[in-house]
Structure formats: C-alpha cells, structure tokens
Motif scaffolding. Structure first.
Motif, PDB file in Angstrom:
ATOM      1  N   TYR A  14       0.877  -1.484   0.094  1.00  0.00           N
ATOM      2  CA  TYR A  14      -0.064   0.196  -0.347  1.00  0.00           C
ATOM      3  C   TYR A  14       0.773   1.434   0.606  1.00  0.00           C
ATOM      4  CZ  TYR A  14       0.659   0.075   5.189  1.00  0.00           C
ATOM      5  OH  TYR A  14       0.918   1.058   5.825  1.00  0.00           O
ATOM      6  N   GLY A  15       2.295   1.247   0.852  1.00  0.00           N
ATOM      7  CA  GLY A  15       2.916   2.467   0.621  1.00  0.00           C
ATOM      8  C   GLY A  15       3.461   3.127  -0.864  1.00  0.00           C
ATOM      9  N   PHE A  16       3.500   1.679  -1.190  1.00  0.00           N
ATOM     10  CA  PHE A  16       4.191   2.440  -3.043  1.00  0.00           C
ATOM     11  C   PHE A  16       3.276   3.288  -4.434  1.00  0.00           C
ATOM     12  CE2 PHE A  16       6.192  -1.838  -2.006  1.00  0.00           C
ATOM     13  CZ  PHE A  16       7.619  -1.463  -2.546  1.00  0.00           C
ATOM     14  N   ALA A  17       1.681   2.925  -3.692  1.00  0.00           N
ATOM     15  CA  ALA A  17       1.171   3.559  -3.797  1.00  0.00           C
ATOM     16  C   ALA A  17       1.322   5.794  -3.492  1.00  0.00           C
ATOM     17  CB  ALA A  17      -0.693   4.496  -3.486  1.00  0.00           C
ATOM     18  N   THR A  18       1.759   6.202  -2.363  1.00  0.00           N
ATOM     19  CA  THR A  18       1.919   7.143  -2.823  1.00  0.00           C
ATOM     20  C   THR A  18       3.424   7.662  -3.674  1.00  0.00           C
ATOM     21  OG1 THR A  18       4.047   6.444  -0.266  1.00  0.00           O
ATOM     22  CG2 THR A  18       1.270   7.381   0.319  1.00  0.00           C
ATOM     23  N   LEU A  19       4.124   6.225  -3.880  1.00  0.00           N
ATOM     24  CA  LEU A  19       5.057   6.705  -4.656  1.00  0.00           C
ATOM     25  C   LEU A  19       4.519   7.388  -6.410  1.00  0.00           C
ATOM     26  CD1 LEU A  19       7.842   4.497  -3.711  1.00  0.00           C
ATOM     27  CD2 LEU A  19       7.552   6.850  -3.543  1.00  0.00           C
ATOM     28  N   GLY A  20       3.268   6.962  -6.276  1.00  0.00           N
ATOM     29  CA  GLY A  20       2.453   7.388  -7.960  1.00  0.00           C
ATOM     30  C   GLY A  20       2.644   5.299  -8.791  1.00  0.00           C
ATOM     31  N   LEU A  21       2.822   4.615  -8.063  1.00  0.00           N
ATOM     32  CA  LEU A  21       3.060   3.302  -8.161  1.00  0.00           C
ATOM     33  C   LEU A  21       1.747   2.946  -8.026  1.00  0.00           C
ATOM     34  CD1 LEU A  21       6.295   2.068  -7.370  1.00  0.00           C
ATOM     35  CD2 LEU A  21       5.826   3.492  -9.274  1.00  0.00           C
ATOM     36  N   SER A  22       1.136   1.789  -9.888  1.00  0.00           N
ATOM     37  CA  SER A  22      -0.043   1.403  -8.897  1.00  0.00           C
ATOM     38  C   SER A  22       0.102   0.194  -8.412  1.00  0.00           C
ATOM     39  CB  SER A  22       0.053   0.548 -10.758  1.00  0.00           C
ATOM     40  OG  SER A  22      -0.776   2.173 -11.600  1.00  0.00           O
ATOM     41  N   ILE A  23      -0.811  -0.171  -7.439  1.00  0.00           N
ATOM     42  CA  ILE A  23      -0.871  -0.822  -6.669  1.00  0.00           C
ATOM     43  C   ILE A  23      -2.164  -1.464  -6.852  1.00  0.00           C
ATOM     44  CG2 ILE A  23       0.873  -0.266  -4.640  1.00  0.00           C
ATOM     45  CD1 ILE A  23      -2.410   0.192  -3.292  1.00  0.00           C
ATOM     46  N   VAL A  24      -1.199  -3.580  -6.630  1.00  0.00           N
ATOM     47  CA  VAL A  24      -2.387  -4.684  -7.318  1.00  0.00           C
ATOM     48  C   VAL A  24      -2.306  -5.872  -6.053  1.00  0.00           C
ATOM     49  CG1 VAL A  24      -2.624  -6.268  -8.785  1.00  0.00           C
ATOM     50  CG2 VAL A  24      -1.657  -4.003  -9.555  1.00  0.00           C
ATOM     51  N   PRO A  25      -2.844  -5.113  -5.149  1.00  0.00           N
ATOM     52  CA  PRO A  25      -3.345  -6.712  -3.899  1.00  0.00           C
ATOM     53  C   PRO A  25      -4.279  -7.180  -4.165  1.00  0.00           C
ATOM     54  CG  PRO A  25      -4.685  -4.919  -3.707  1.00  0.00           C
ATOM     55  CD  PRO A  25      -4.498  -4.543  -4.701  1.00  0.00           C
ATOM     56  N   VAL A  26      -3.506  -8.865  -4.123  1.00  0.00           N
ATOM     57  CA  VAL A  26      -4.299 -10.219  -4.041  1.00  0.00           C
ATOM     58  C   VAL A  26      -4.122 -10.920  -2.916  1.00  0.00           C
ATOM     59  CG1 VAL A  26      -2.685 -10.239  -6.857  1.00  0.00           C
ATOM     60  CG2 VAL A  26      -1.522 -10.806  -5.508  1.00  0.00           C
ATOM     61  N   SER A  27      -5.034 -12.084  -3.342  1.00  0.00           N
ATOM     62  CA  SER A  27      -4.829 -12.774  -1.875  1.00  0.00           C
ATOM     63  C   SER A  27      -4.851 -14.219  -2.151  1.00  0.00           C
ATOM     64  CB  SER A  27      -6.321 -12.393  -0.896  1.00  0.00           C
ATOM     65  OG  SER A  27      -7.142 -12.212  -2.327  1.00  0.00           O
ATOM     66  N   THR A  28      -4.851 -14.783  -3.397  1.00  0.00           N
ATOM     67  CA  THR A  28      -4.855 -15.439  -3.711  1.00  0.00           C
ATOM     68  C   THR A  28      -3.873 -16.271  -4.922  1.00  0.00           C
ATOM     69  OG1 THR A  28      -6.407 -16.472  -5.253  1.00  0.00           O
ATOM     70  CG2 THR A  28      -7.280 -16.514  -3.056  1.00  0.00           C
ATOM     71  N   PRO A  29      -3.507 -17.477  -5.070  1.00  0.00           N
ATOM     72  CA  PRO A  29      -2.292 -17.854  -6.579  1.00  0.00           C
ATOM     73  C   PRO A  29      -3.525 -17.433  -7.618  1.00  0.00           C
ATOM     74  CG  PRO A  29      -1.935 -19.336  -4.486  1.00  0.00           C
ATOM     75  CD  PRO A  29      -3.302 -18.640  -4.120  1.00  0.00           C
ATOM     76  N   GLU A  30      -4.499 -17.505  -7.771  1.00  0.00           N
ATOM     77  CA  GLU A  30      -5.527 -17.531  -8.593  1.00  0.00           C
ATOM     78  C   GLU A  30      -5.541 -16.211  -9.136  1.00  0.00           C
ATOM     79  OE1 GLU A  30      -6.006 -19.338  -6.321  1.00  0.00           O
ATOM     80  OE2 GLU A  30      -5.262 -21.348  -7.000  1.00  0.00           O
ATOM     81  N   GLU A  31      -5.636 -15.684  -8.395  1.00  0.00           N
ATOM     82  CA  GLU A  31      -5.917 -13.515  -8.813  1.00  0.00           C
ATOM     83  C   GLU A  31      -4.857 -13.216  -9.105  1.00  0.00           C
ATOM     84  OE1 GLU A  31      -7.678  -9.809  -5.631  1.00  0.00           O
ATOM     85  OE2 GLU A  31      -6.560 -12.033  -5.101  1.00  0.00           O
ATOM     86  N   ALA A  32      -3.865 -13.896  -8.431  1.00  0.00           N
ATOM     87  CA  ALA A  32      -2.131 -13.530  -8.577  1.00  0.00           C
ATOM     88  C   ALA A  32      -1.944 -13.374 -10.178  1.00  0.00           C
ATOM     89  CB  ALA A  32      -0.977 -13.185  -7.327  1.00  0.00           C
ATOM     90  N   LYS A  33      -2.138 -14.740 -10.418  1.00  0.00           N
ATOM     91  CA  LYS A  33      -2.090 -15.340 -11.740  1.00  0.00           C
ATOM     92  C   LYS A  33      -2.697 -14.340 -13.077  1.00  0.00           C
ATOM     93  CE  LYS A  33      -2.203 -19.459 -14.849  1.00  0.00           C
ATOM     94  NZ  LYS A  33      -2.878 -21.204 -14.413  1.00  0.00           N
ATOM     95  N   GLU A  34      -3.659 -14.753 -12.660  1.00  0.00           N
ATOM     96  CA  GLU A  34      -5.061 -13.829 -13.216  1.00  0.00           C
ATOM     97  C   GLU A  34      -4.093 -12.201 -13.546  1.00  0.00           C
ATOM     98  OE1 GLU A  34      -8.835 -11.648 -13.569  1.00  0.00           O
ATOM     99  OE2 GLU A  34      -8.756 -13.771 -12.326  1.00  0.00           O
ATOM    100  N   LYS A  35      -4.200 -11.358 -12.149  1.00  0.00           N
ATOM    101  CA  LYS A  35      -3.278  -9.759 -12.743  1.00  0.00           C
ATOM    102  C   LYS A  35      -2.216 -10.113 -13.505  1.00  0.00           C
ATOM    103  CE  LYS A  35      -6.927  -8.599 -10.089  1.00  0.00           C
ATOM    104  NZ  LYS A  35      -8.035  -7.253 -10.639  1.00  0.00           N
ATOM    105  N   LEU A  36      -0.801 -11.070 -12.934  1.00  0.00           N
ATOM    106  CA  LEU A  36       0.235 -10.969 -13.393  1.00  0.00           C
ATOM    107  C   LEU A  36      -0.157 -10.636 -15.217  1.00  0.00           C
ATOM    108  CD1 LEU A  36       2.908 -11.001 -13.566  1.00  0.00           C
ATOM    109  CD2 LEU A  36       2.981 -13.592 -13.458  1.00  0.00           C
ATOM    110  N   HIS A  37      -0.731 -11.916 -15.980  1.00  0.00           N
ATOM    111  CA  HIS A  37      -1.176 -12.071 -17.290  1.00  0.00           C
ATOM    112  C   HIS A  37      -1.936 -10.705 -17.956  1.00  0.00           C
ATOM    113  CE1 HIS A  37       0.020 -15.717 -17.478  1.00  0.00           C
ATOM    114  NE2 HIS A  37      -0.382 -16.262 -16.701  1.00  0.00           N
ATOM    115  N   GLN A  38      -2.661  -9.475 -16.557  1.00  0.00           N
ATOM    116  CA  GLN A  38      -3.610  -8.681 -17.350  1.00  0.00           C
ATOM    117  C   GLN A  38      -2.685  -6.719 -16.964  1.00  0.00           C
ATOM    118  OE1 GLN A  38      -6.547  -7.660 -14.572  1.00  0.00           O
ATOM    119  NE2 GLN A  38      -7.165  -9.367 -15.592  1.00  0.00           N
ATOM    120  N   LEU A  39      -0.864  -7.205 -16.366  1.00  0.00           N
ATOM    121  CA  LEU A  39      -0.477  -6.431 -15.974  1.00  0.00           C
ATOM    122  C   LEU A  39       0.310  -6.267 -17.570  1.00  0.00           C
ATOM    123  CD1 LEU A  39       0.109  -6.475 -11.784  1.00  0.00           C
ATOM    124  CD2 LEU A  39      -1.396  -4.890 -13.526  1.00  0.00           C
ATOM    125  N   ALA A  40       1.117  -8.037 -17.056  1.00  0.00           N
ATOM    126  CA  ALA A  40       1.828  -8.166 -18.479  1.00  0.00           C
ATOM    127  C   ALA A  40       1.381  -7.451 -19.917  1.00  0.00           C
ATOM    128  CB  ALA A  40       2.590  -9.174 -18.476  1.00  0.00           C
TER     129      ALA A  40
END
Length: 105
Positions: A14-40
């Motif tokens: 959450y602290g990276f948001a203050t630097l202007g970076l996009s934060i992508v919180p994830v809580s499960t491996p499946e969600e992380a996998k999906e978000k990684l592909h979206q970001l990439a």
C-alpha cells in the motif's frame, strides 16, 4: 510510456501508492496469476512482486523472463525477506556479465 505496478498482499504494497505506482493487492494464487497476465499484457514495463506471491507464481514469471517487457522484480514483503529477490538480480547480472558479482576470495 510504460507504467510501474506493485503486486502482493495489501499490507506489503500500500505504501507504493504514495510514490505514484499502481498497486495490485492479491490474496490468492489464482487471483495473482490473473492479475500478472493482465499487467504484463497491458502498459506495464516494470512489475514488482512480493517474494511470497512470486513463490506461488514461479511458472508464470518464467514465461516473461526472456521478454524485454515487462521486467518482473521481486521485493520483500512485510513477512520478511526470503532472499529470492537478491538471487534473481544476481542471476541476471551473472548472465549479462558472465561472472558472479558476489564472489569473494
């Protein structure tokens, strides 16, 4: 112009948001996998991922290692440092330079 994202558990990123970076919180491996592909597949040139989340996405991260973008960089989270991030940087530099940069006599 490429953007920078940080993915991991909310408390670690959450602290990276203050630097202007996009934060992508994830809580499960499946969600992380999906978000990684979206970001990439989007406008992100650099994706920081906490070591804990990256440990669950080893195969997915390997798919992007030979590509120029995105650059995926592991960072420690609030749970501590596993050393995976340092090992990844070390391996990349060894490949580029042809020598172990941390070797000491």
């Amino acid at each position: 112009m490429y953007k920078i994202a940080v993915m991991g558990d909310y408390d670690s990123i959450y602290g990276f948001a203050t630097l202007g970076l996009s934060i992508v919180p994830v809580s499960t491996p499946e969600e992380a996998k999906e978000k990684l592909h979206q970001l990439a597949g989007g406008q992100y040139g650099i994706i920081y991922i906490t070591e804990a989340v990256a440990a669950e996405l080893t195969r997915e991260i390997e798919k992007y290692q030979e590509q120029i973008t995105p650059s995926i960089i592991l960072i420690p989270g609030v749970s501590g440092n596993t050393g995976a991030g340092v090992q990844g940087v070390k391996a990349t530099v060894e490949q580029a330079v042809g020598s172990d940069i941390l070797f000491s006599n």
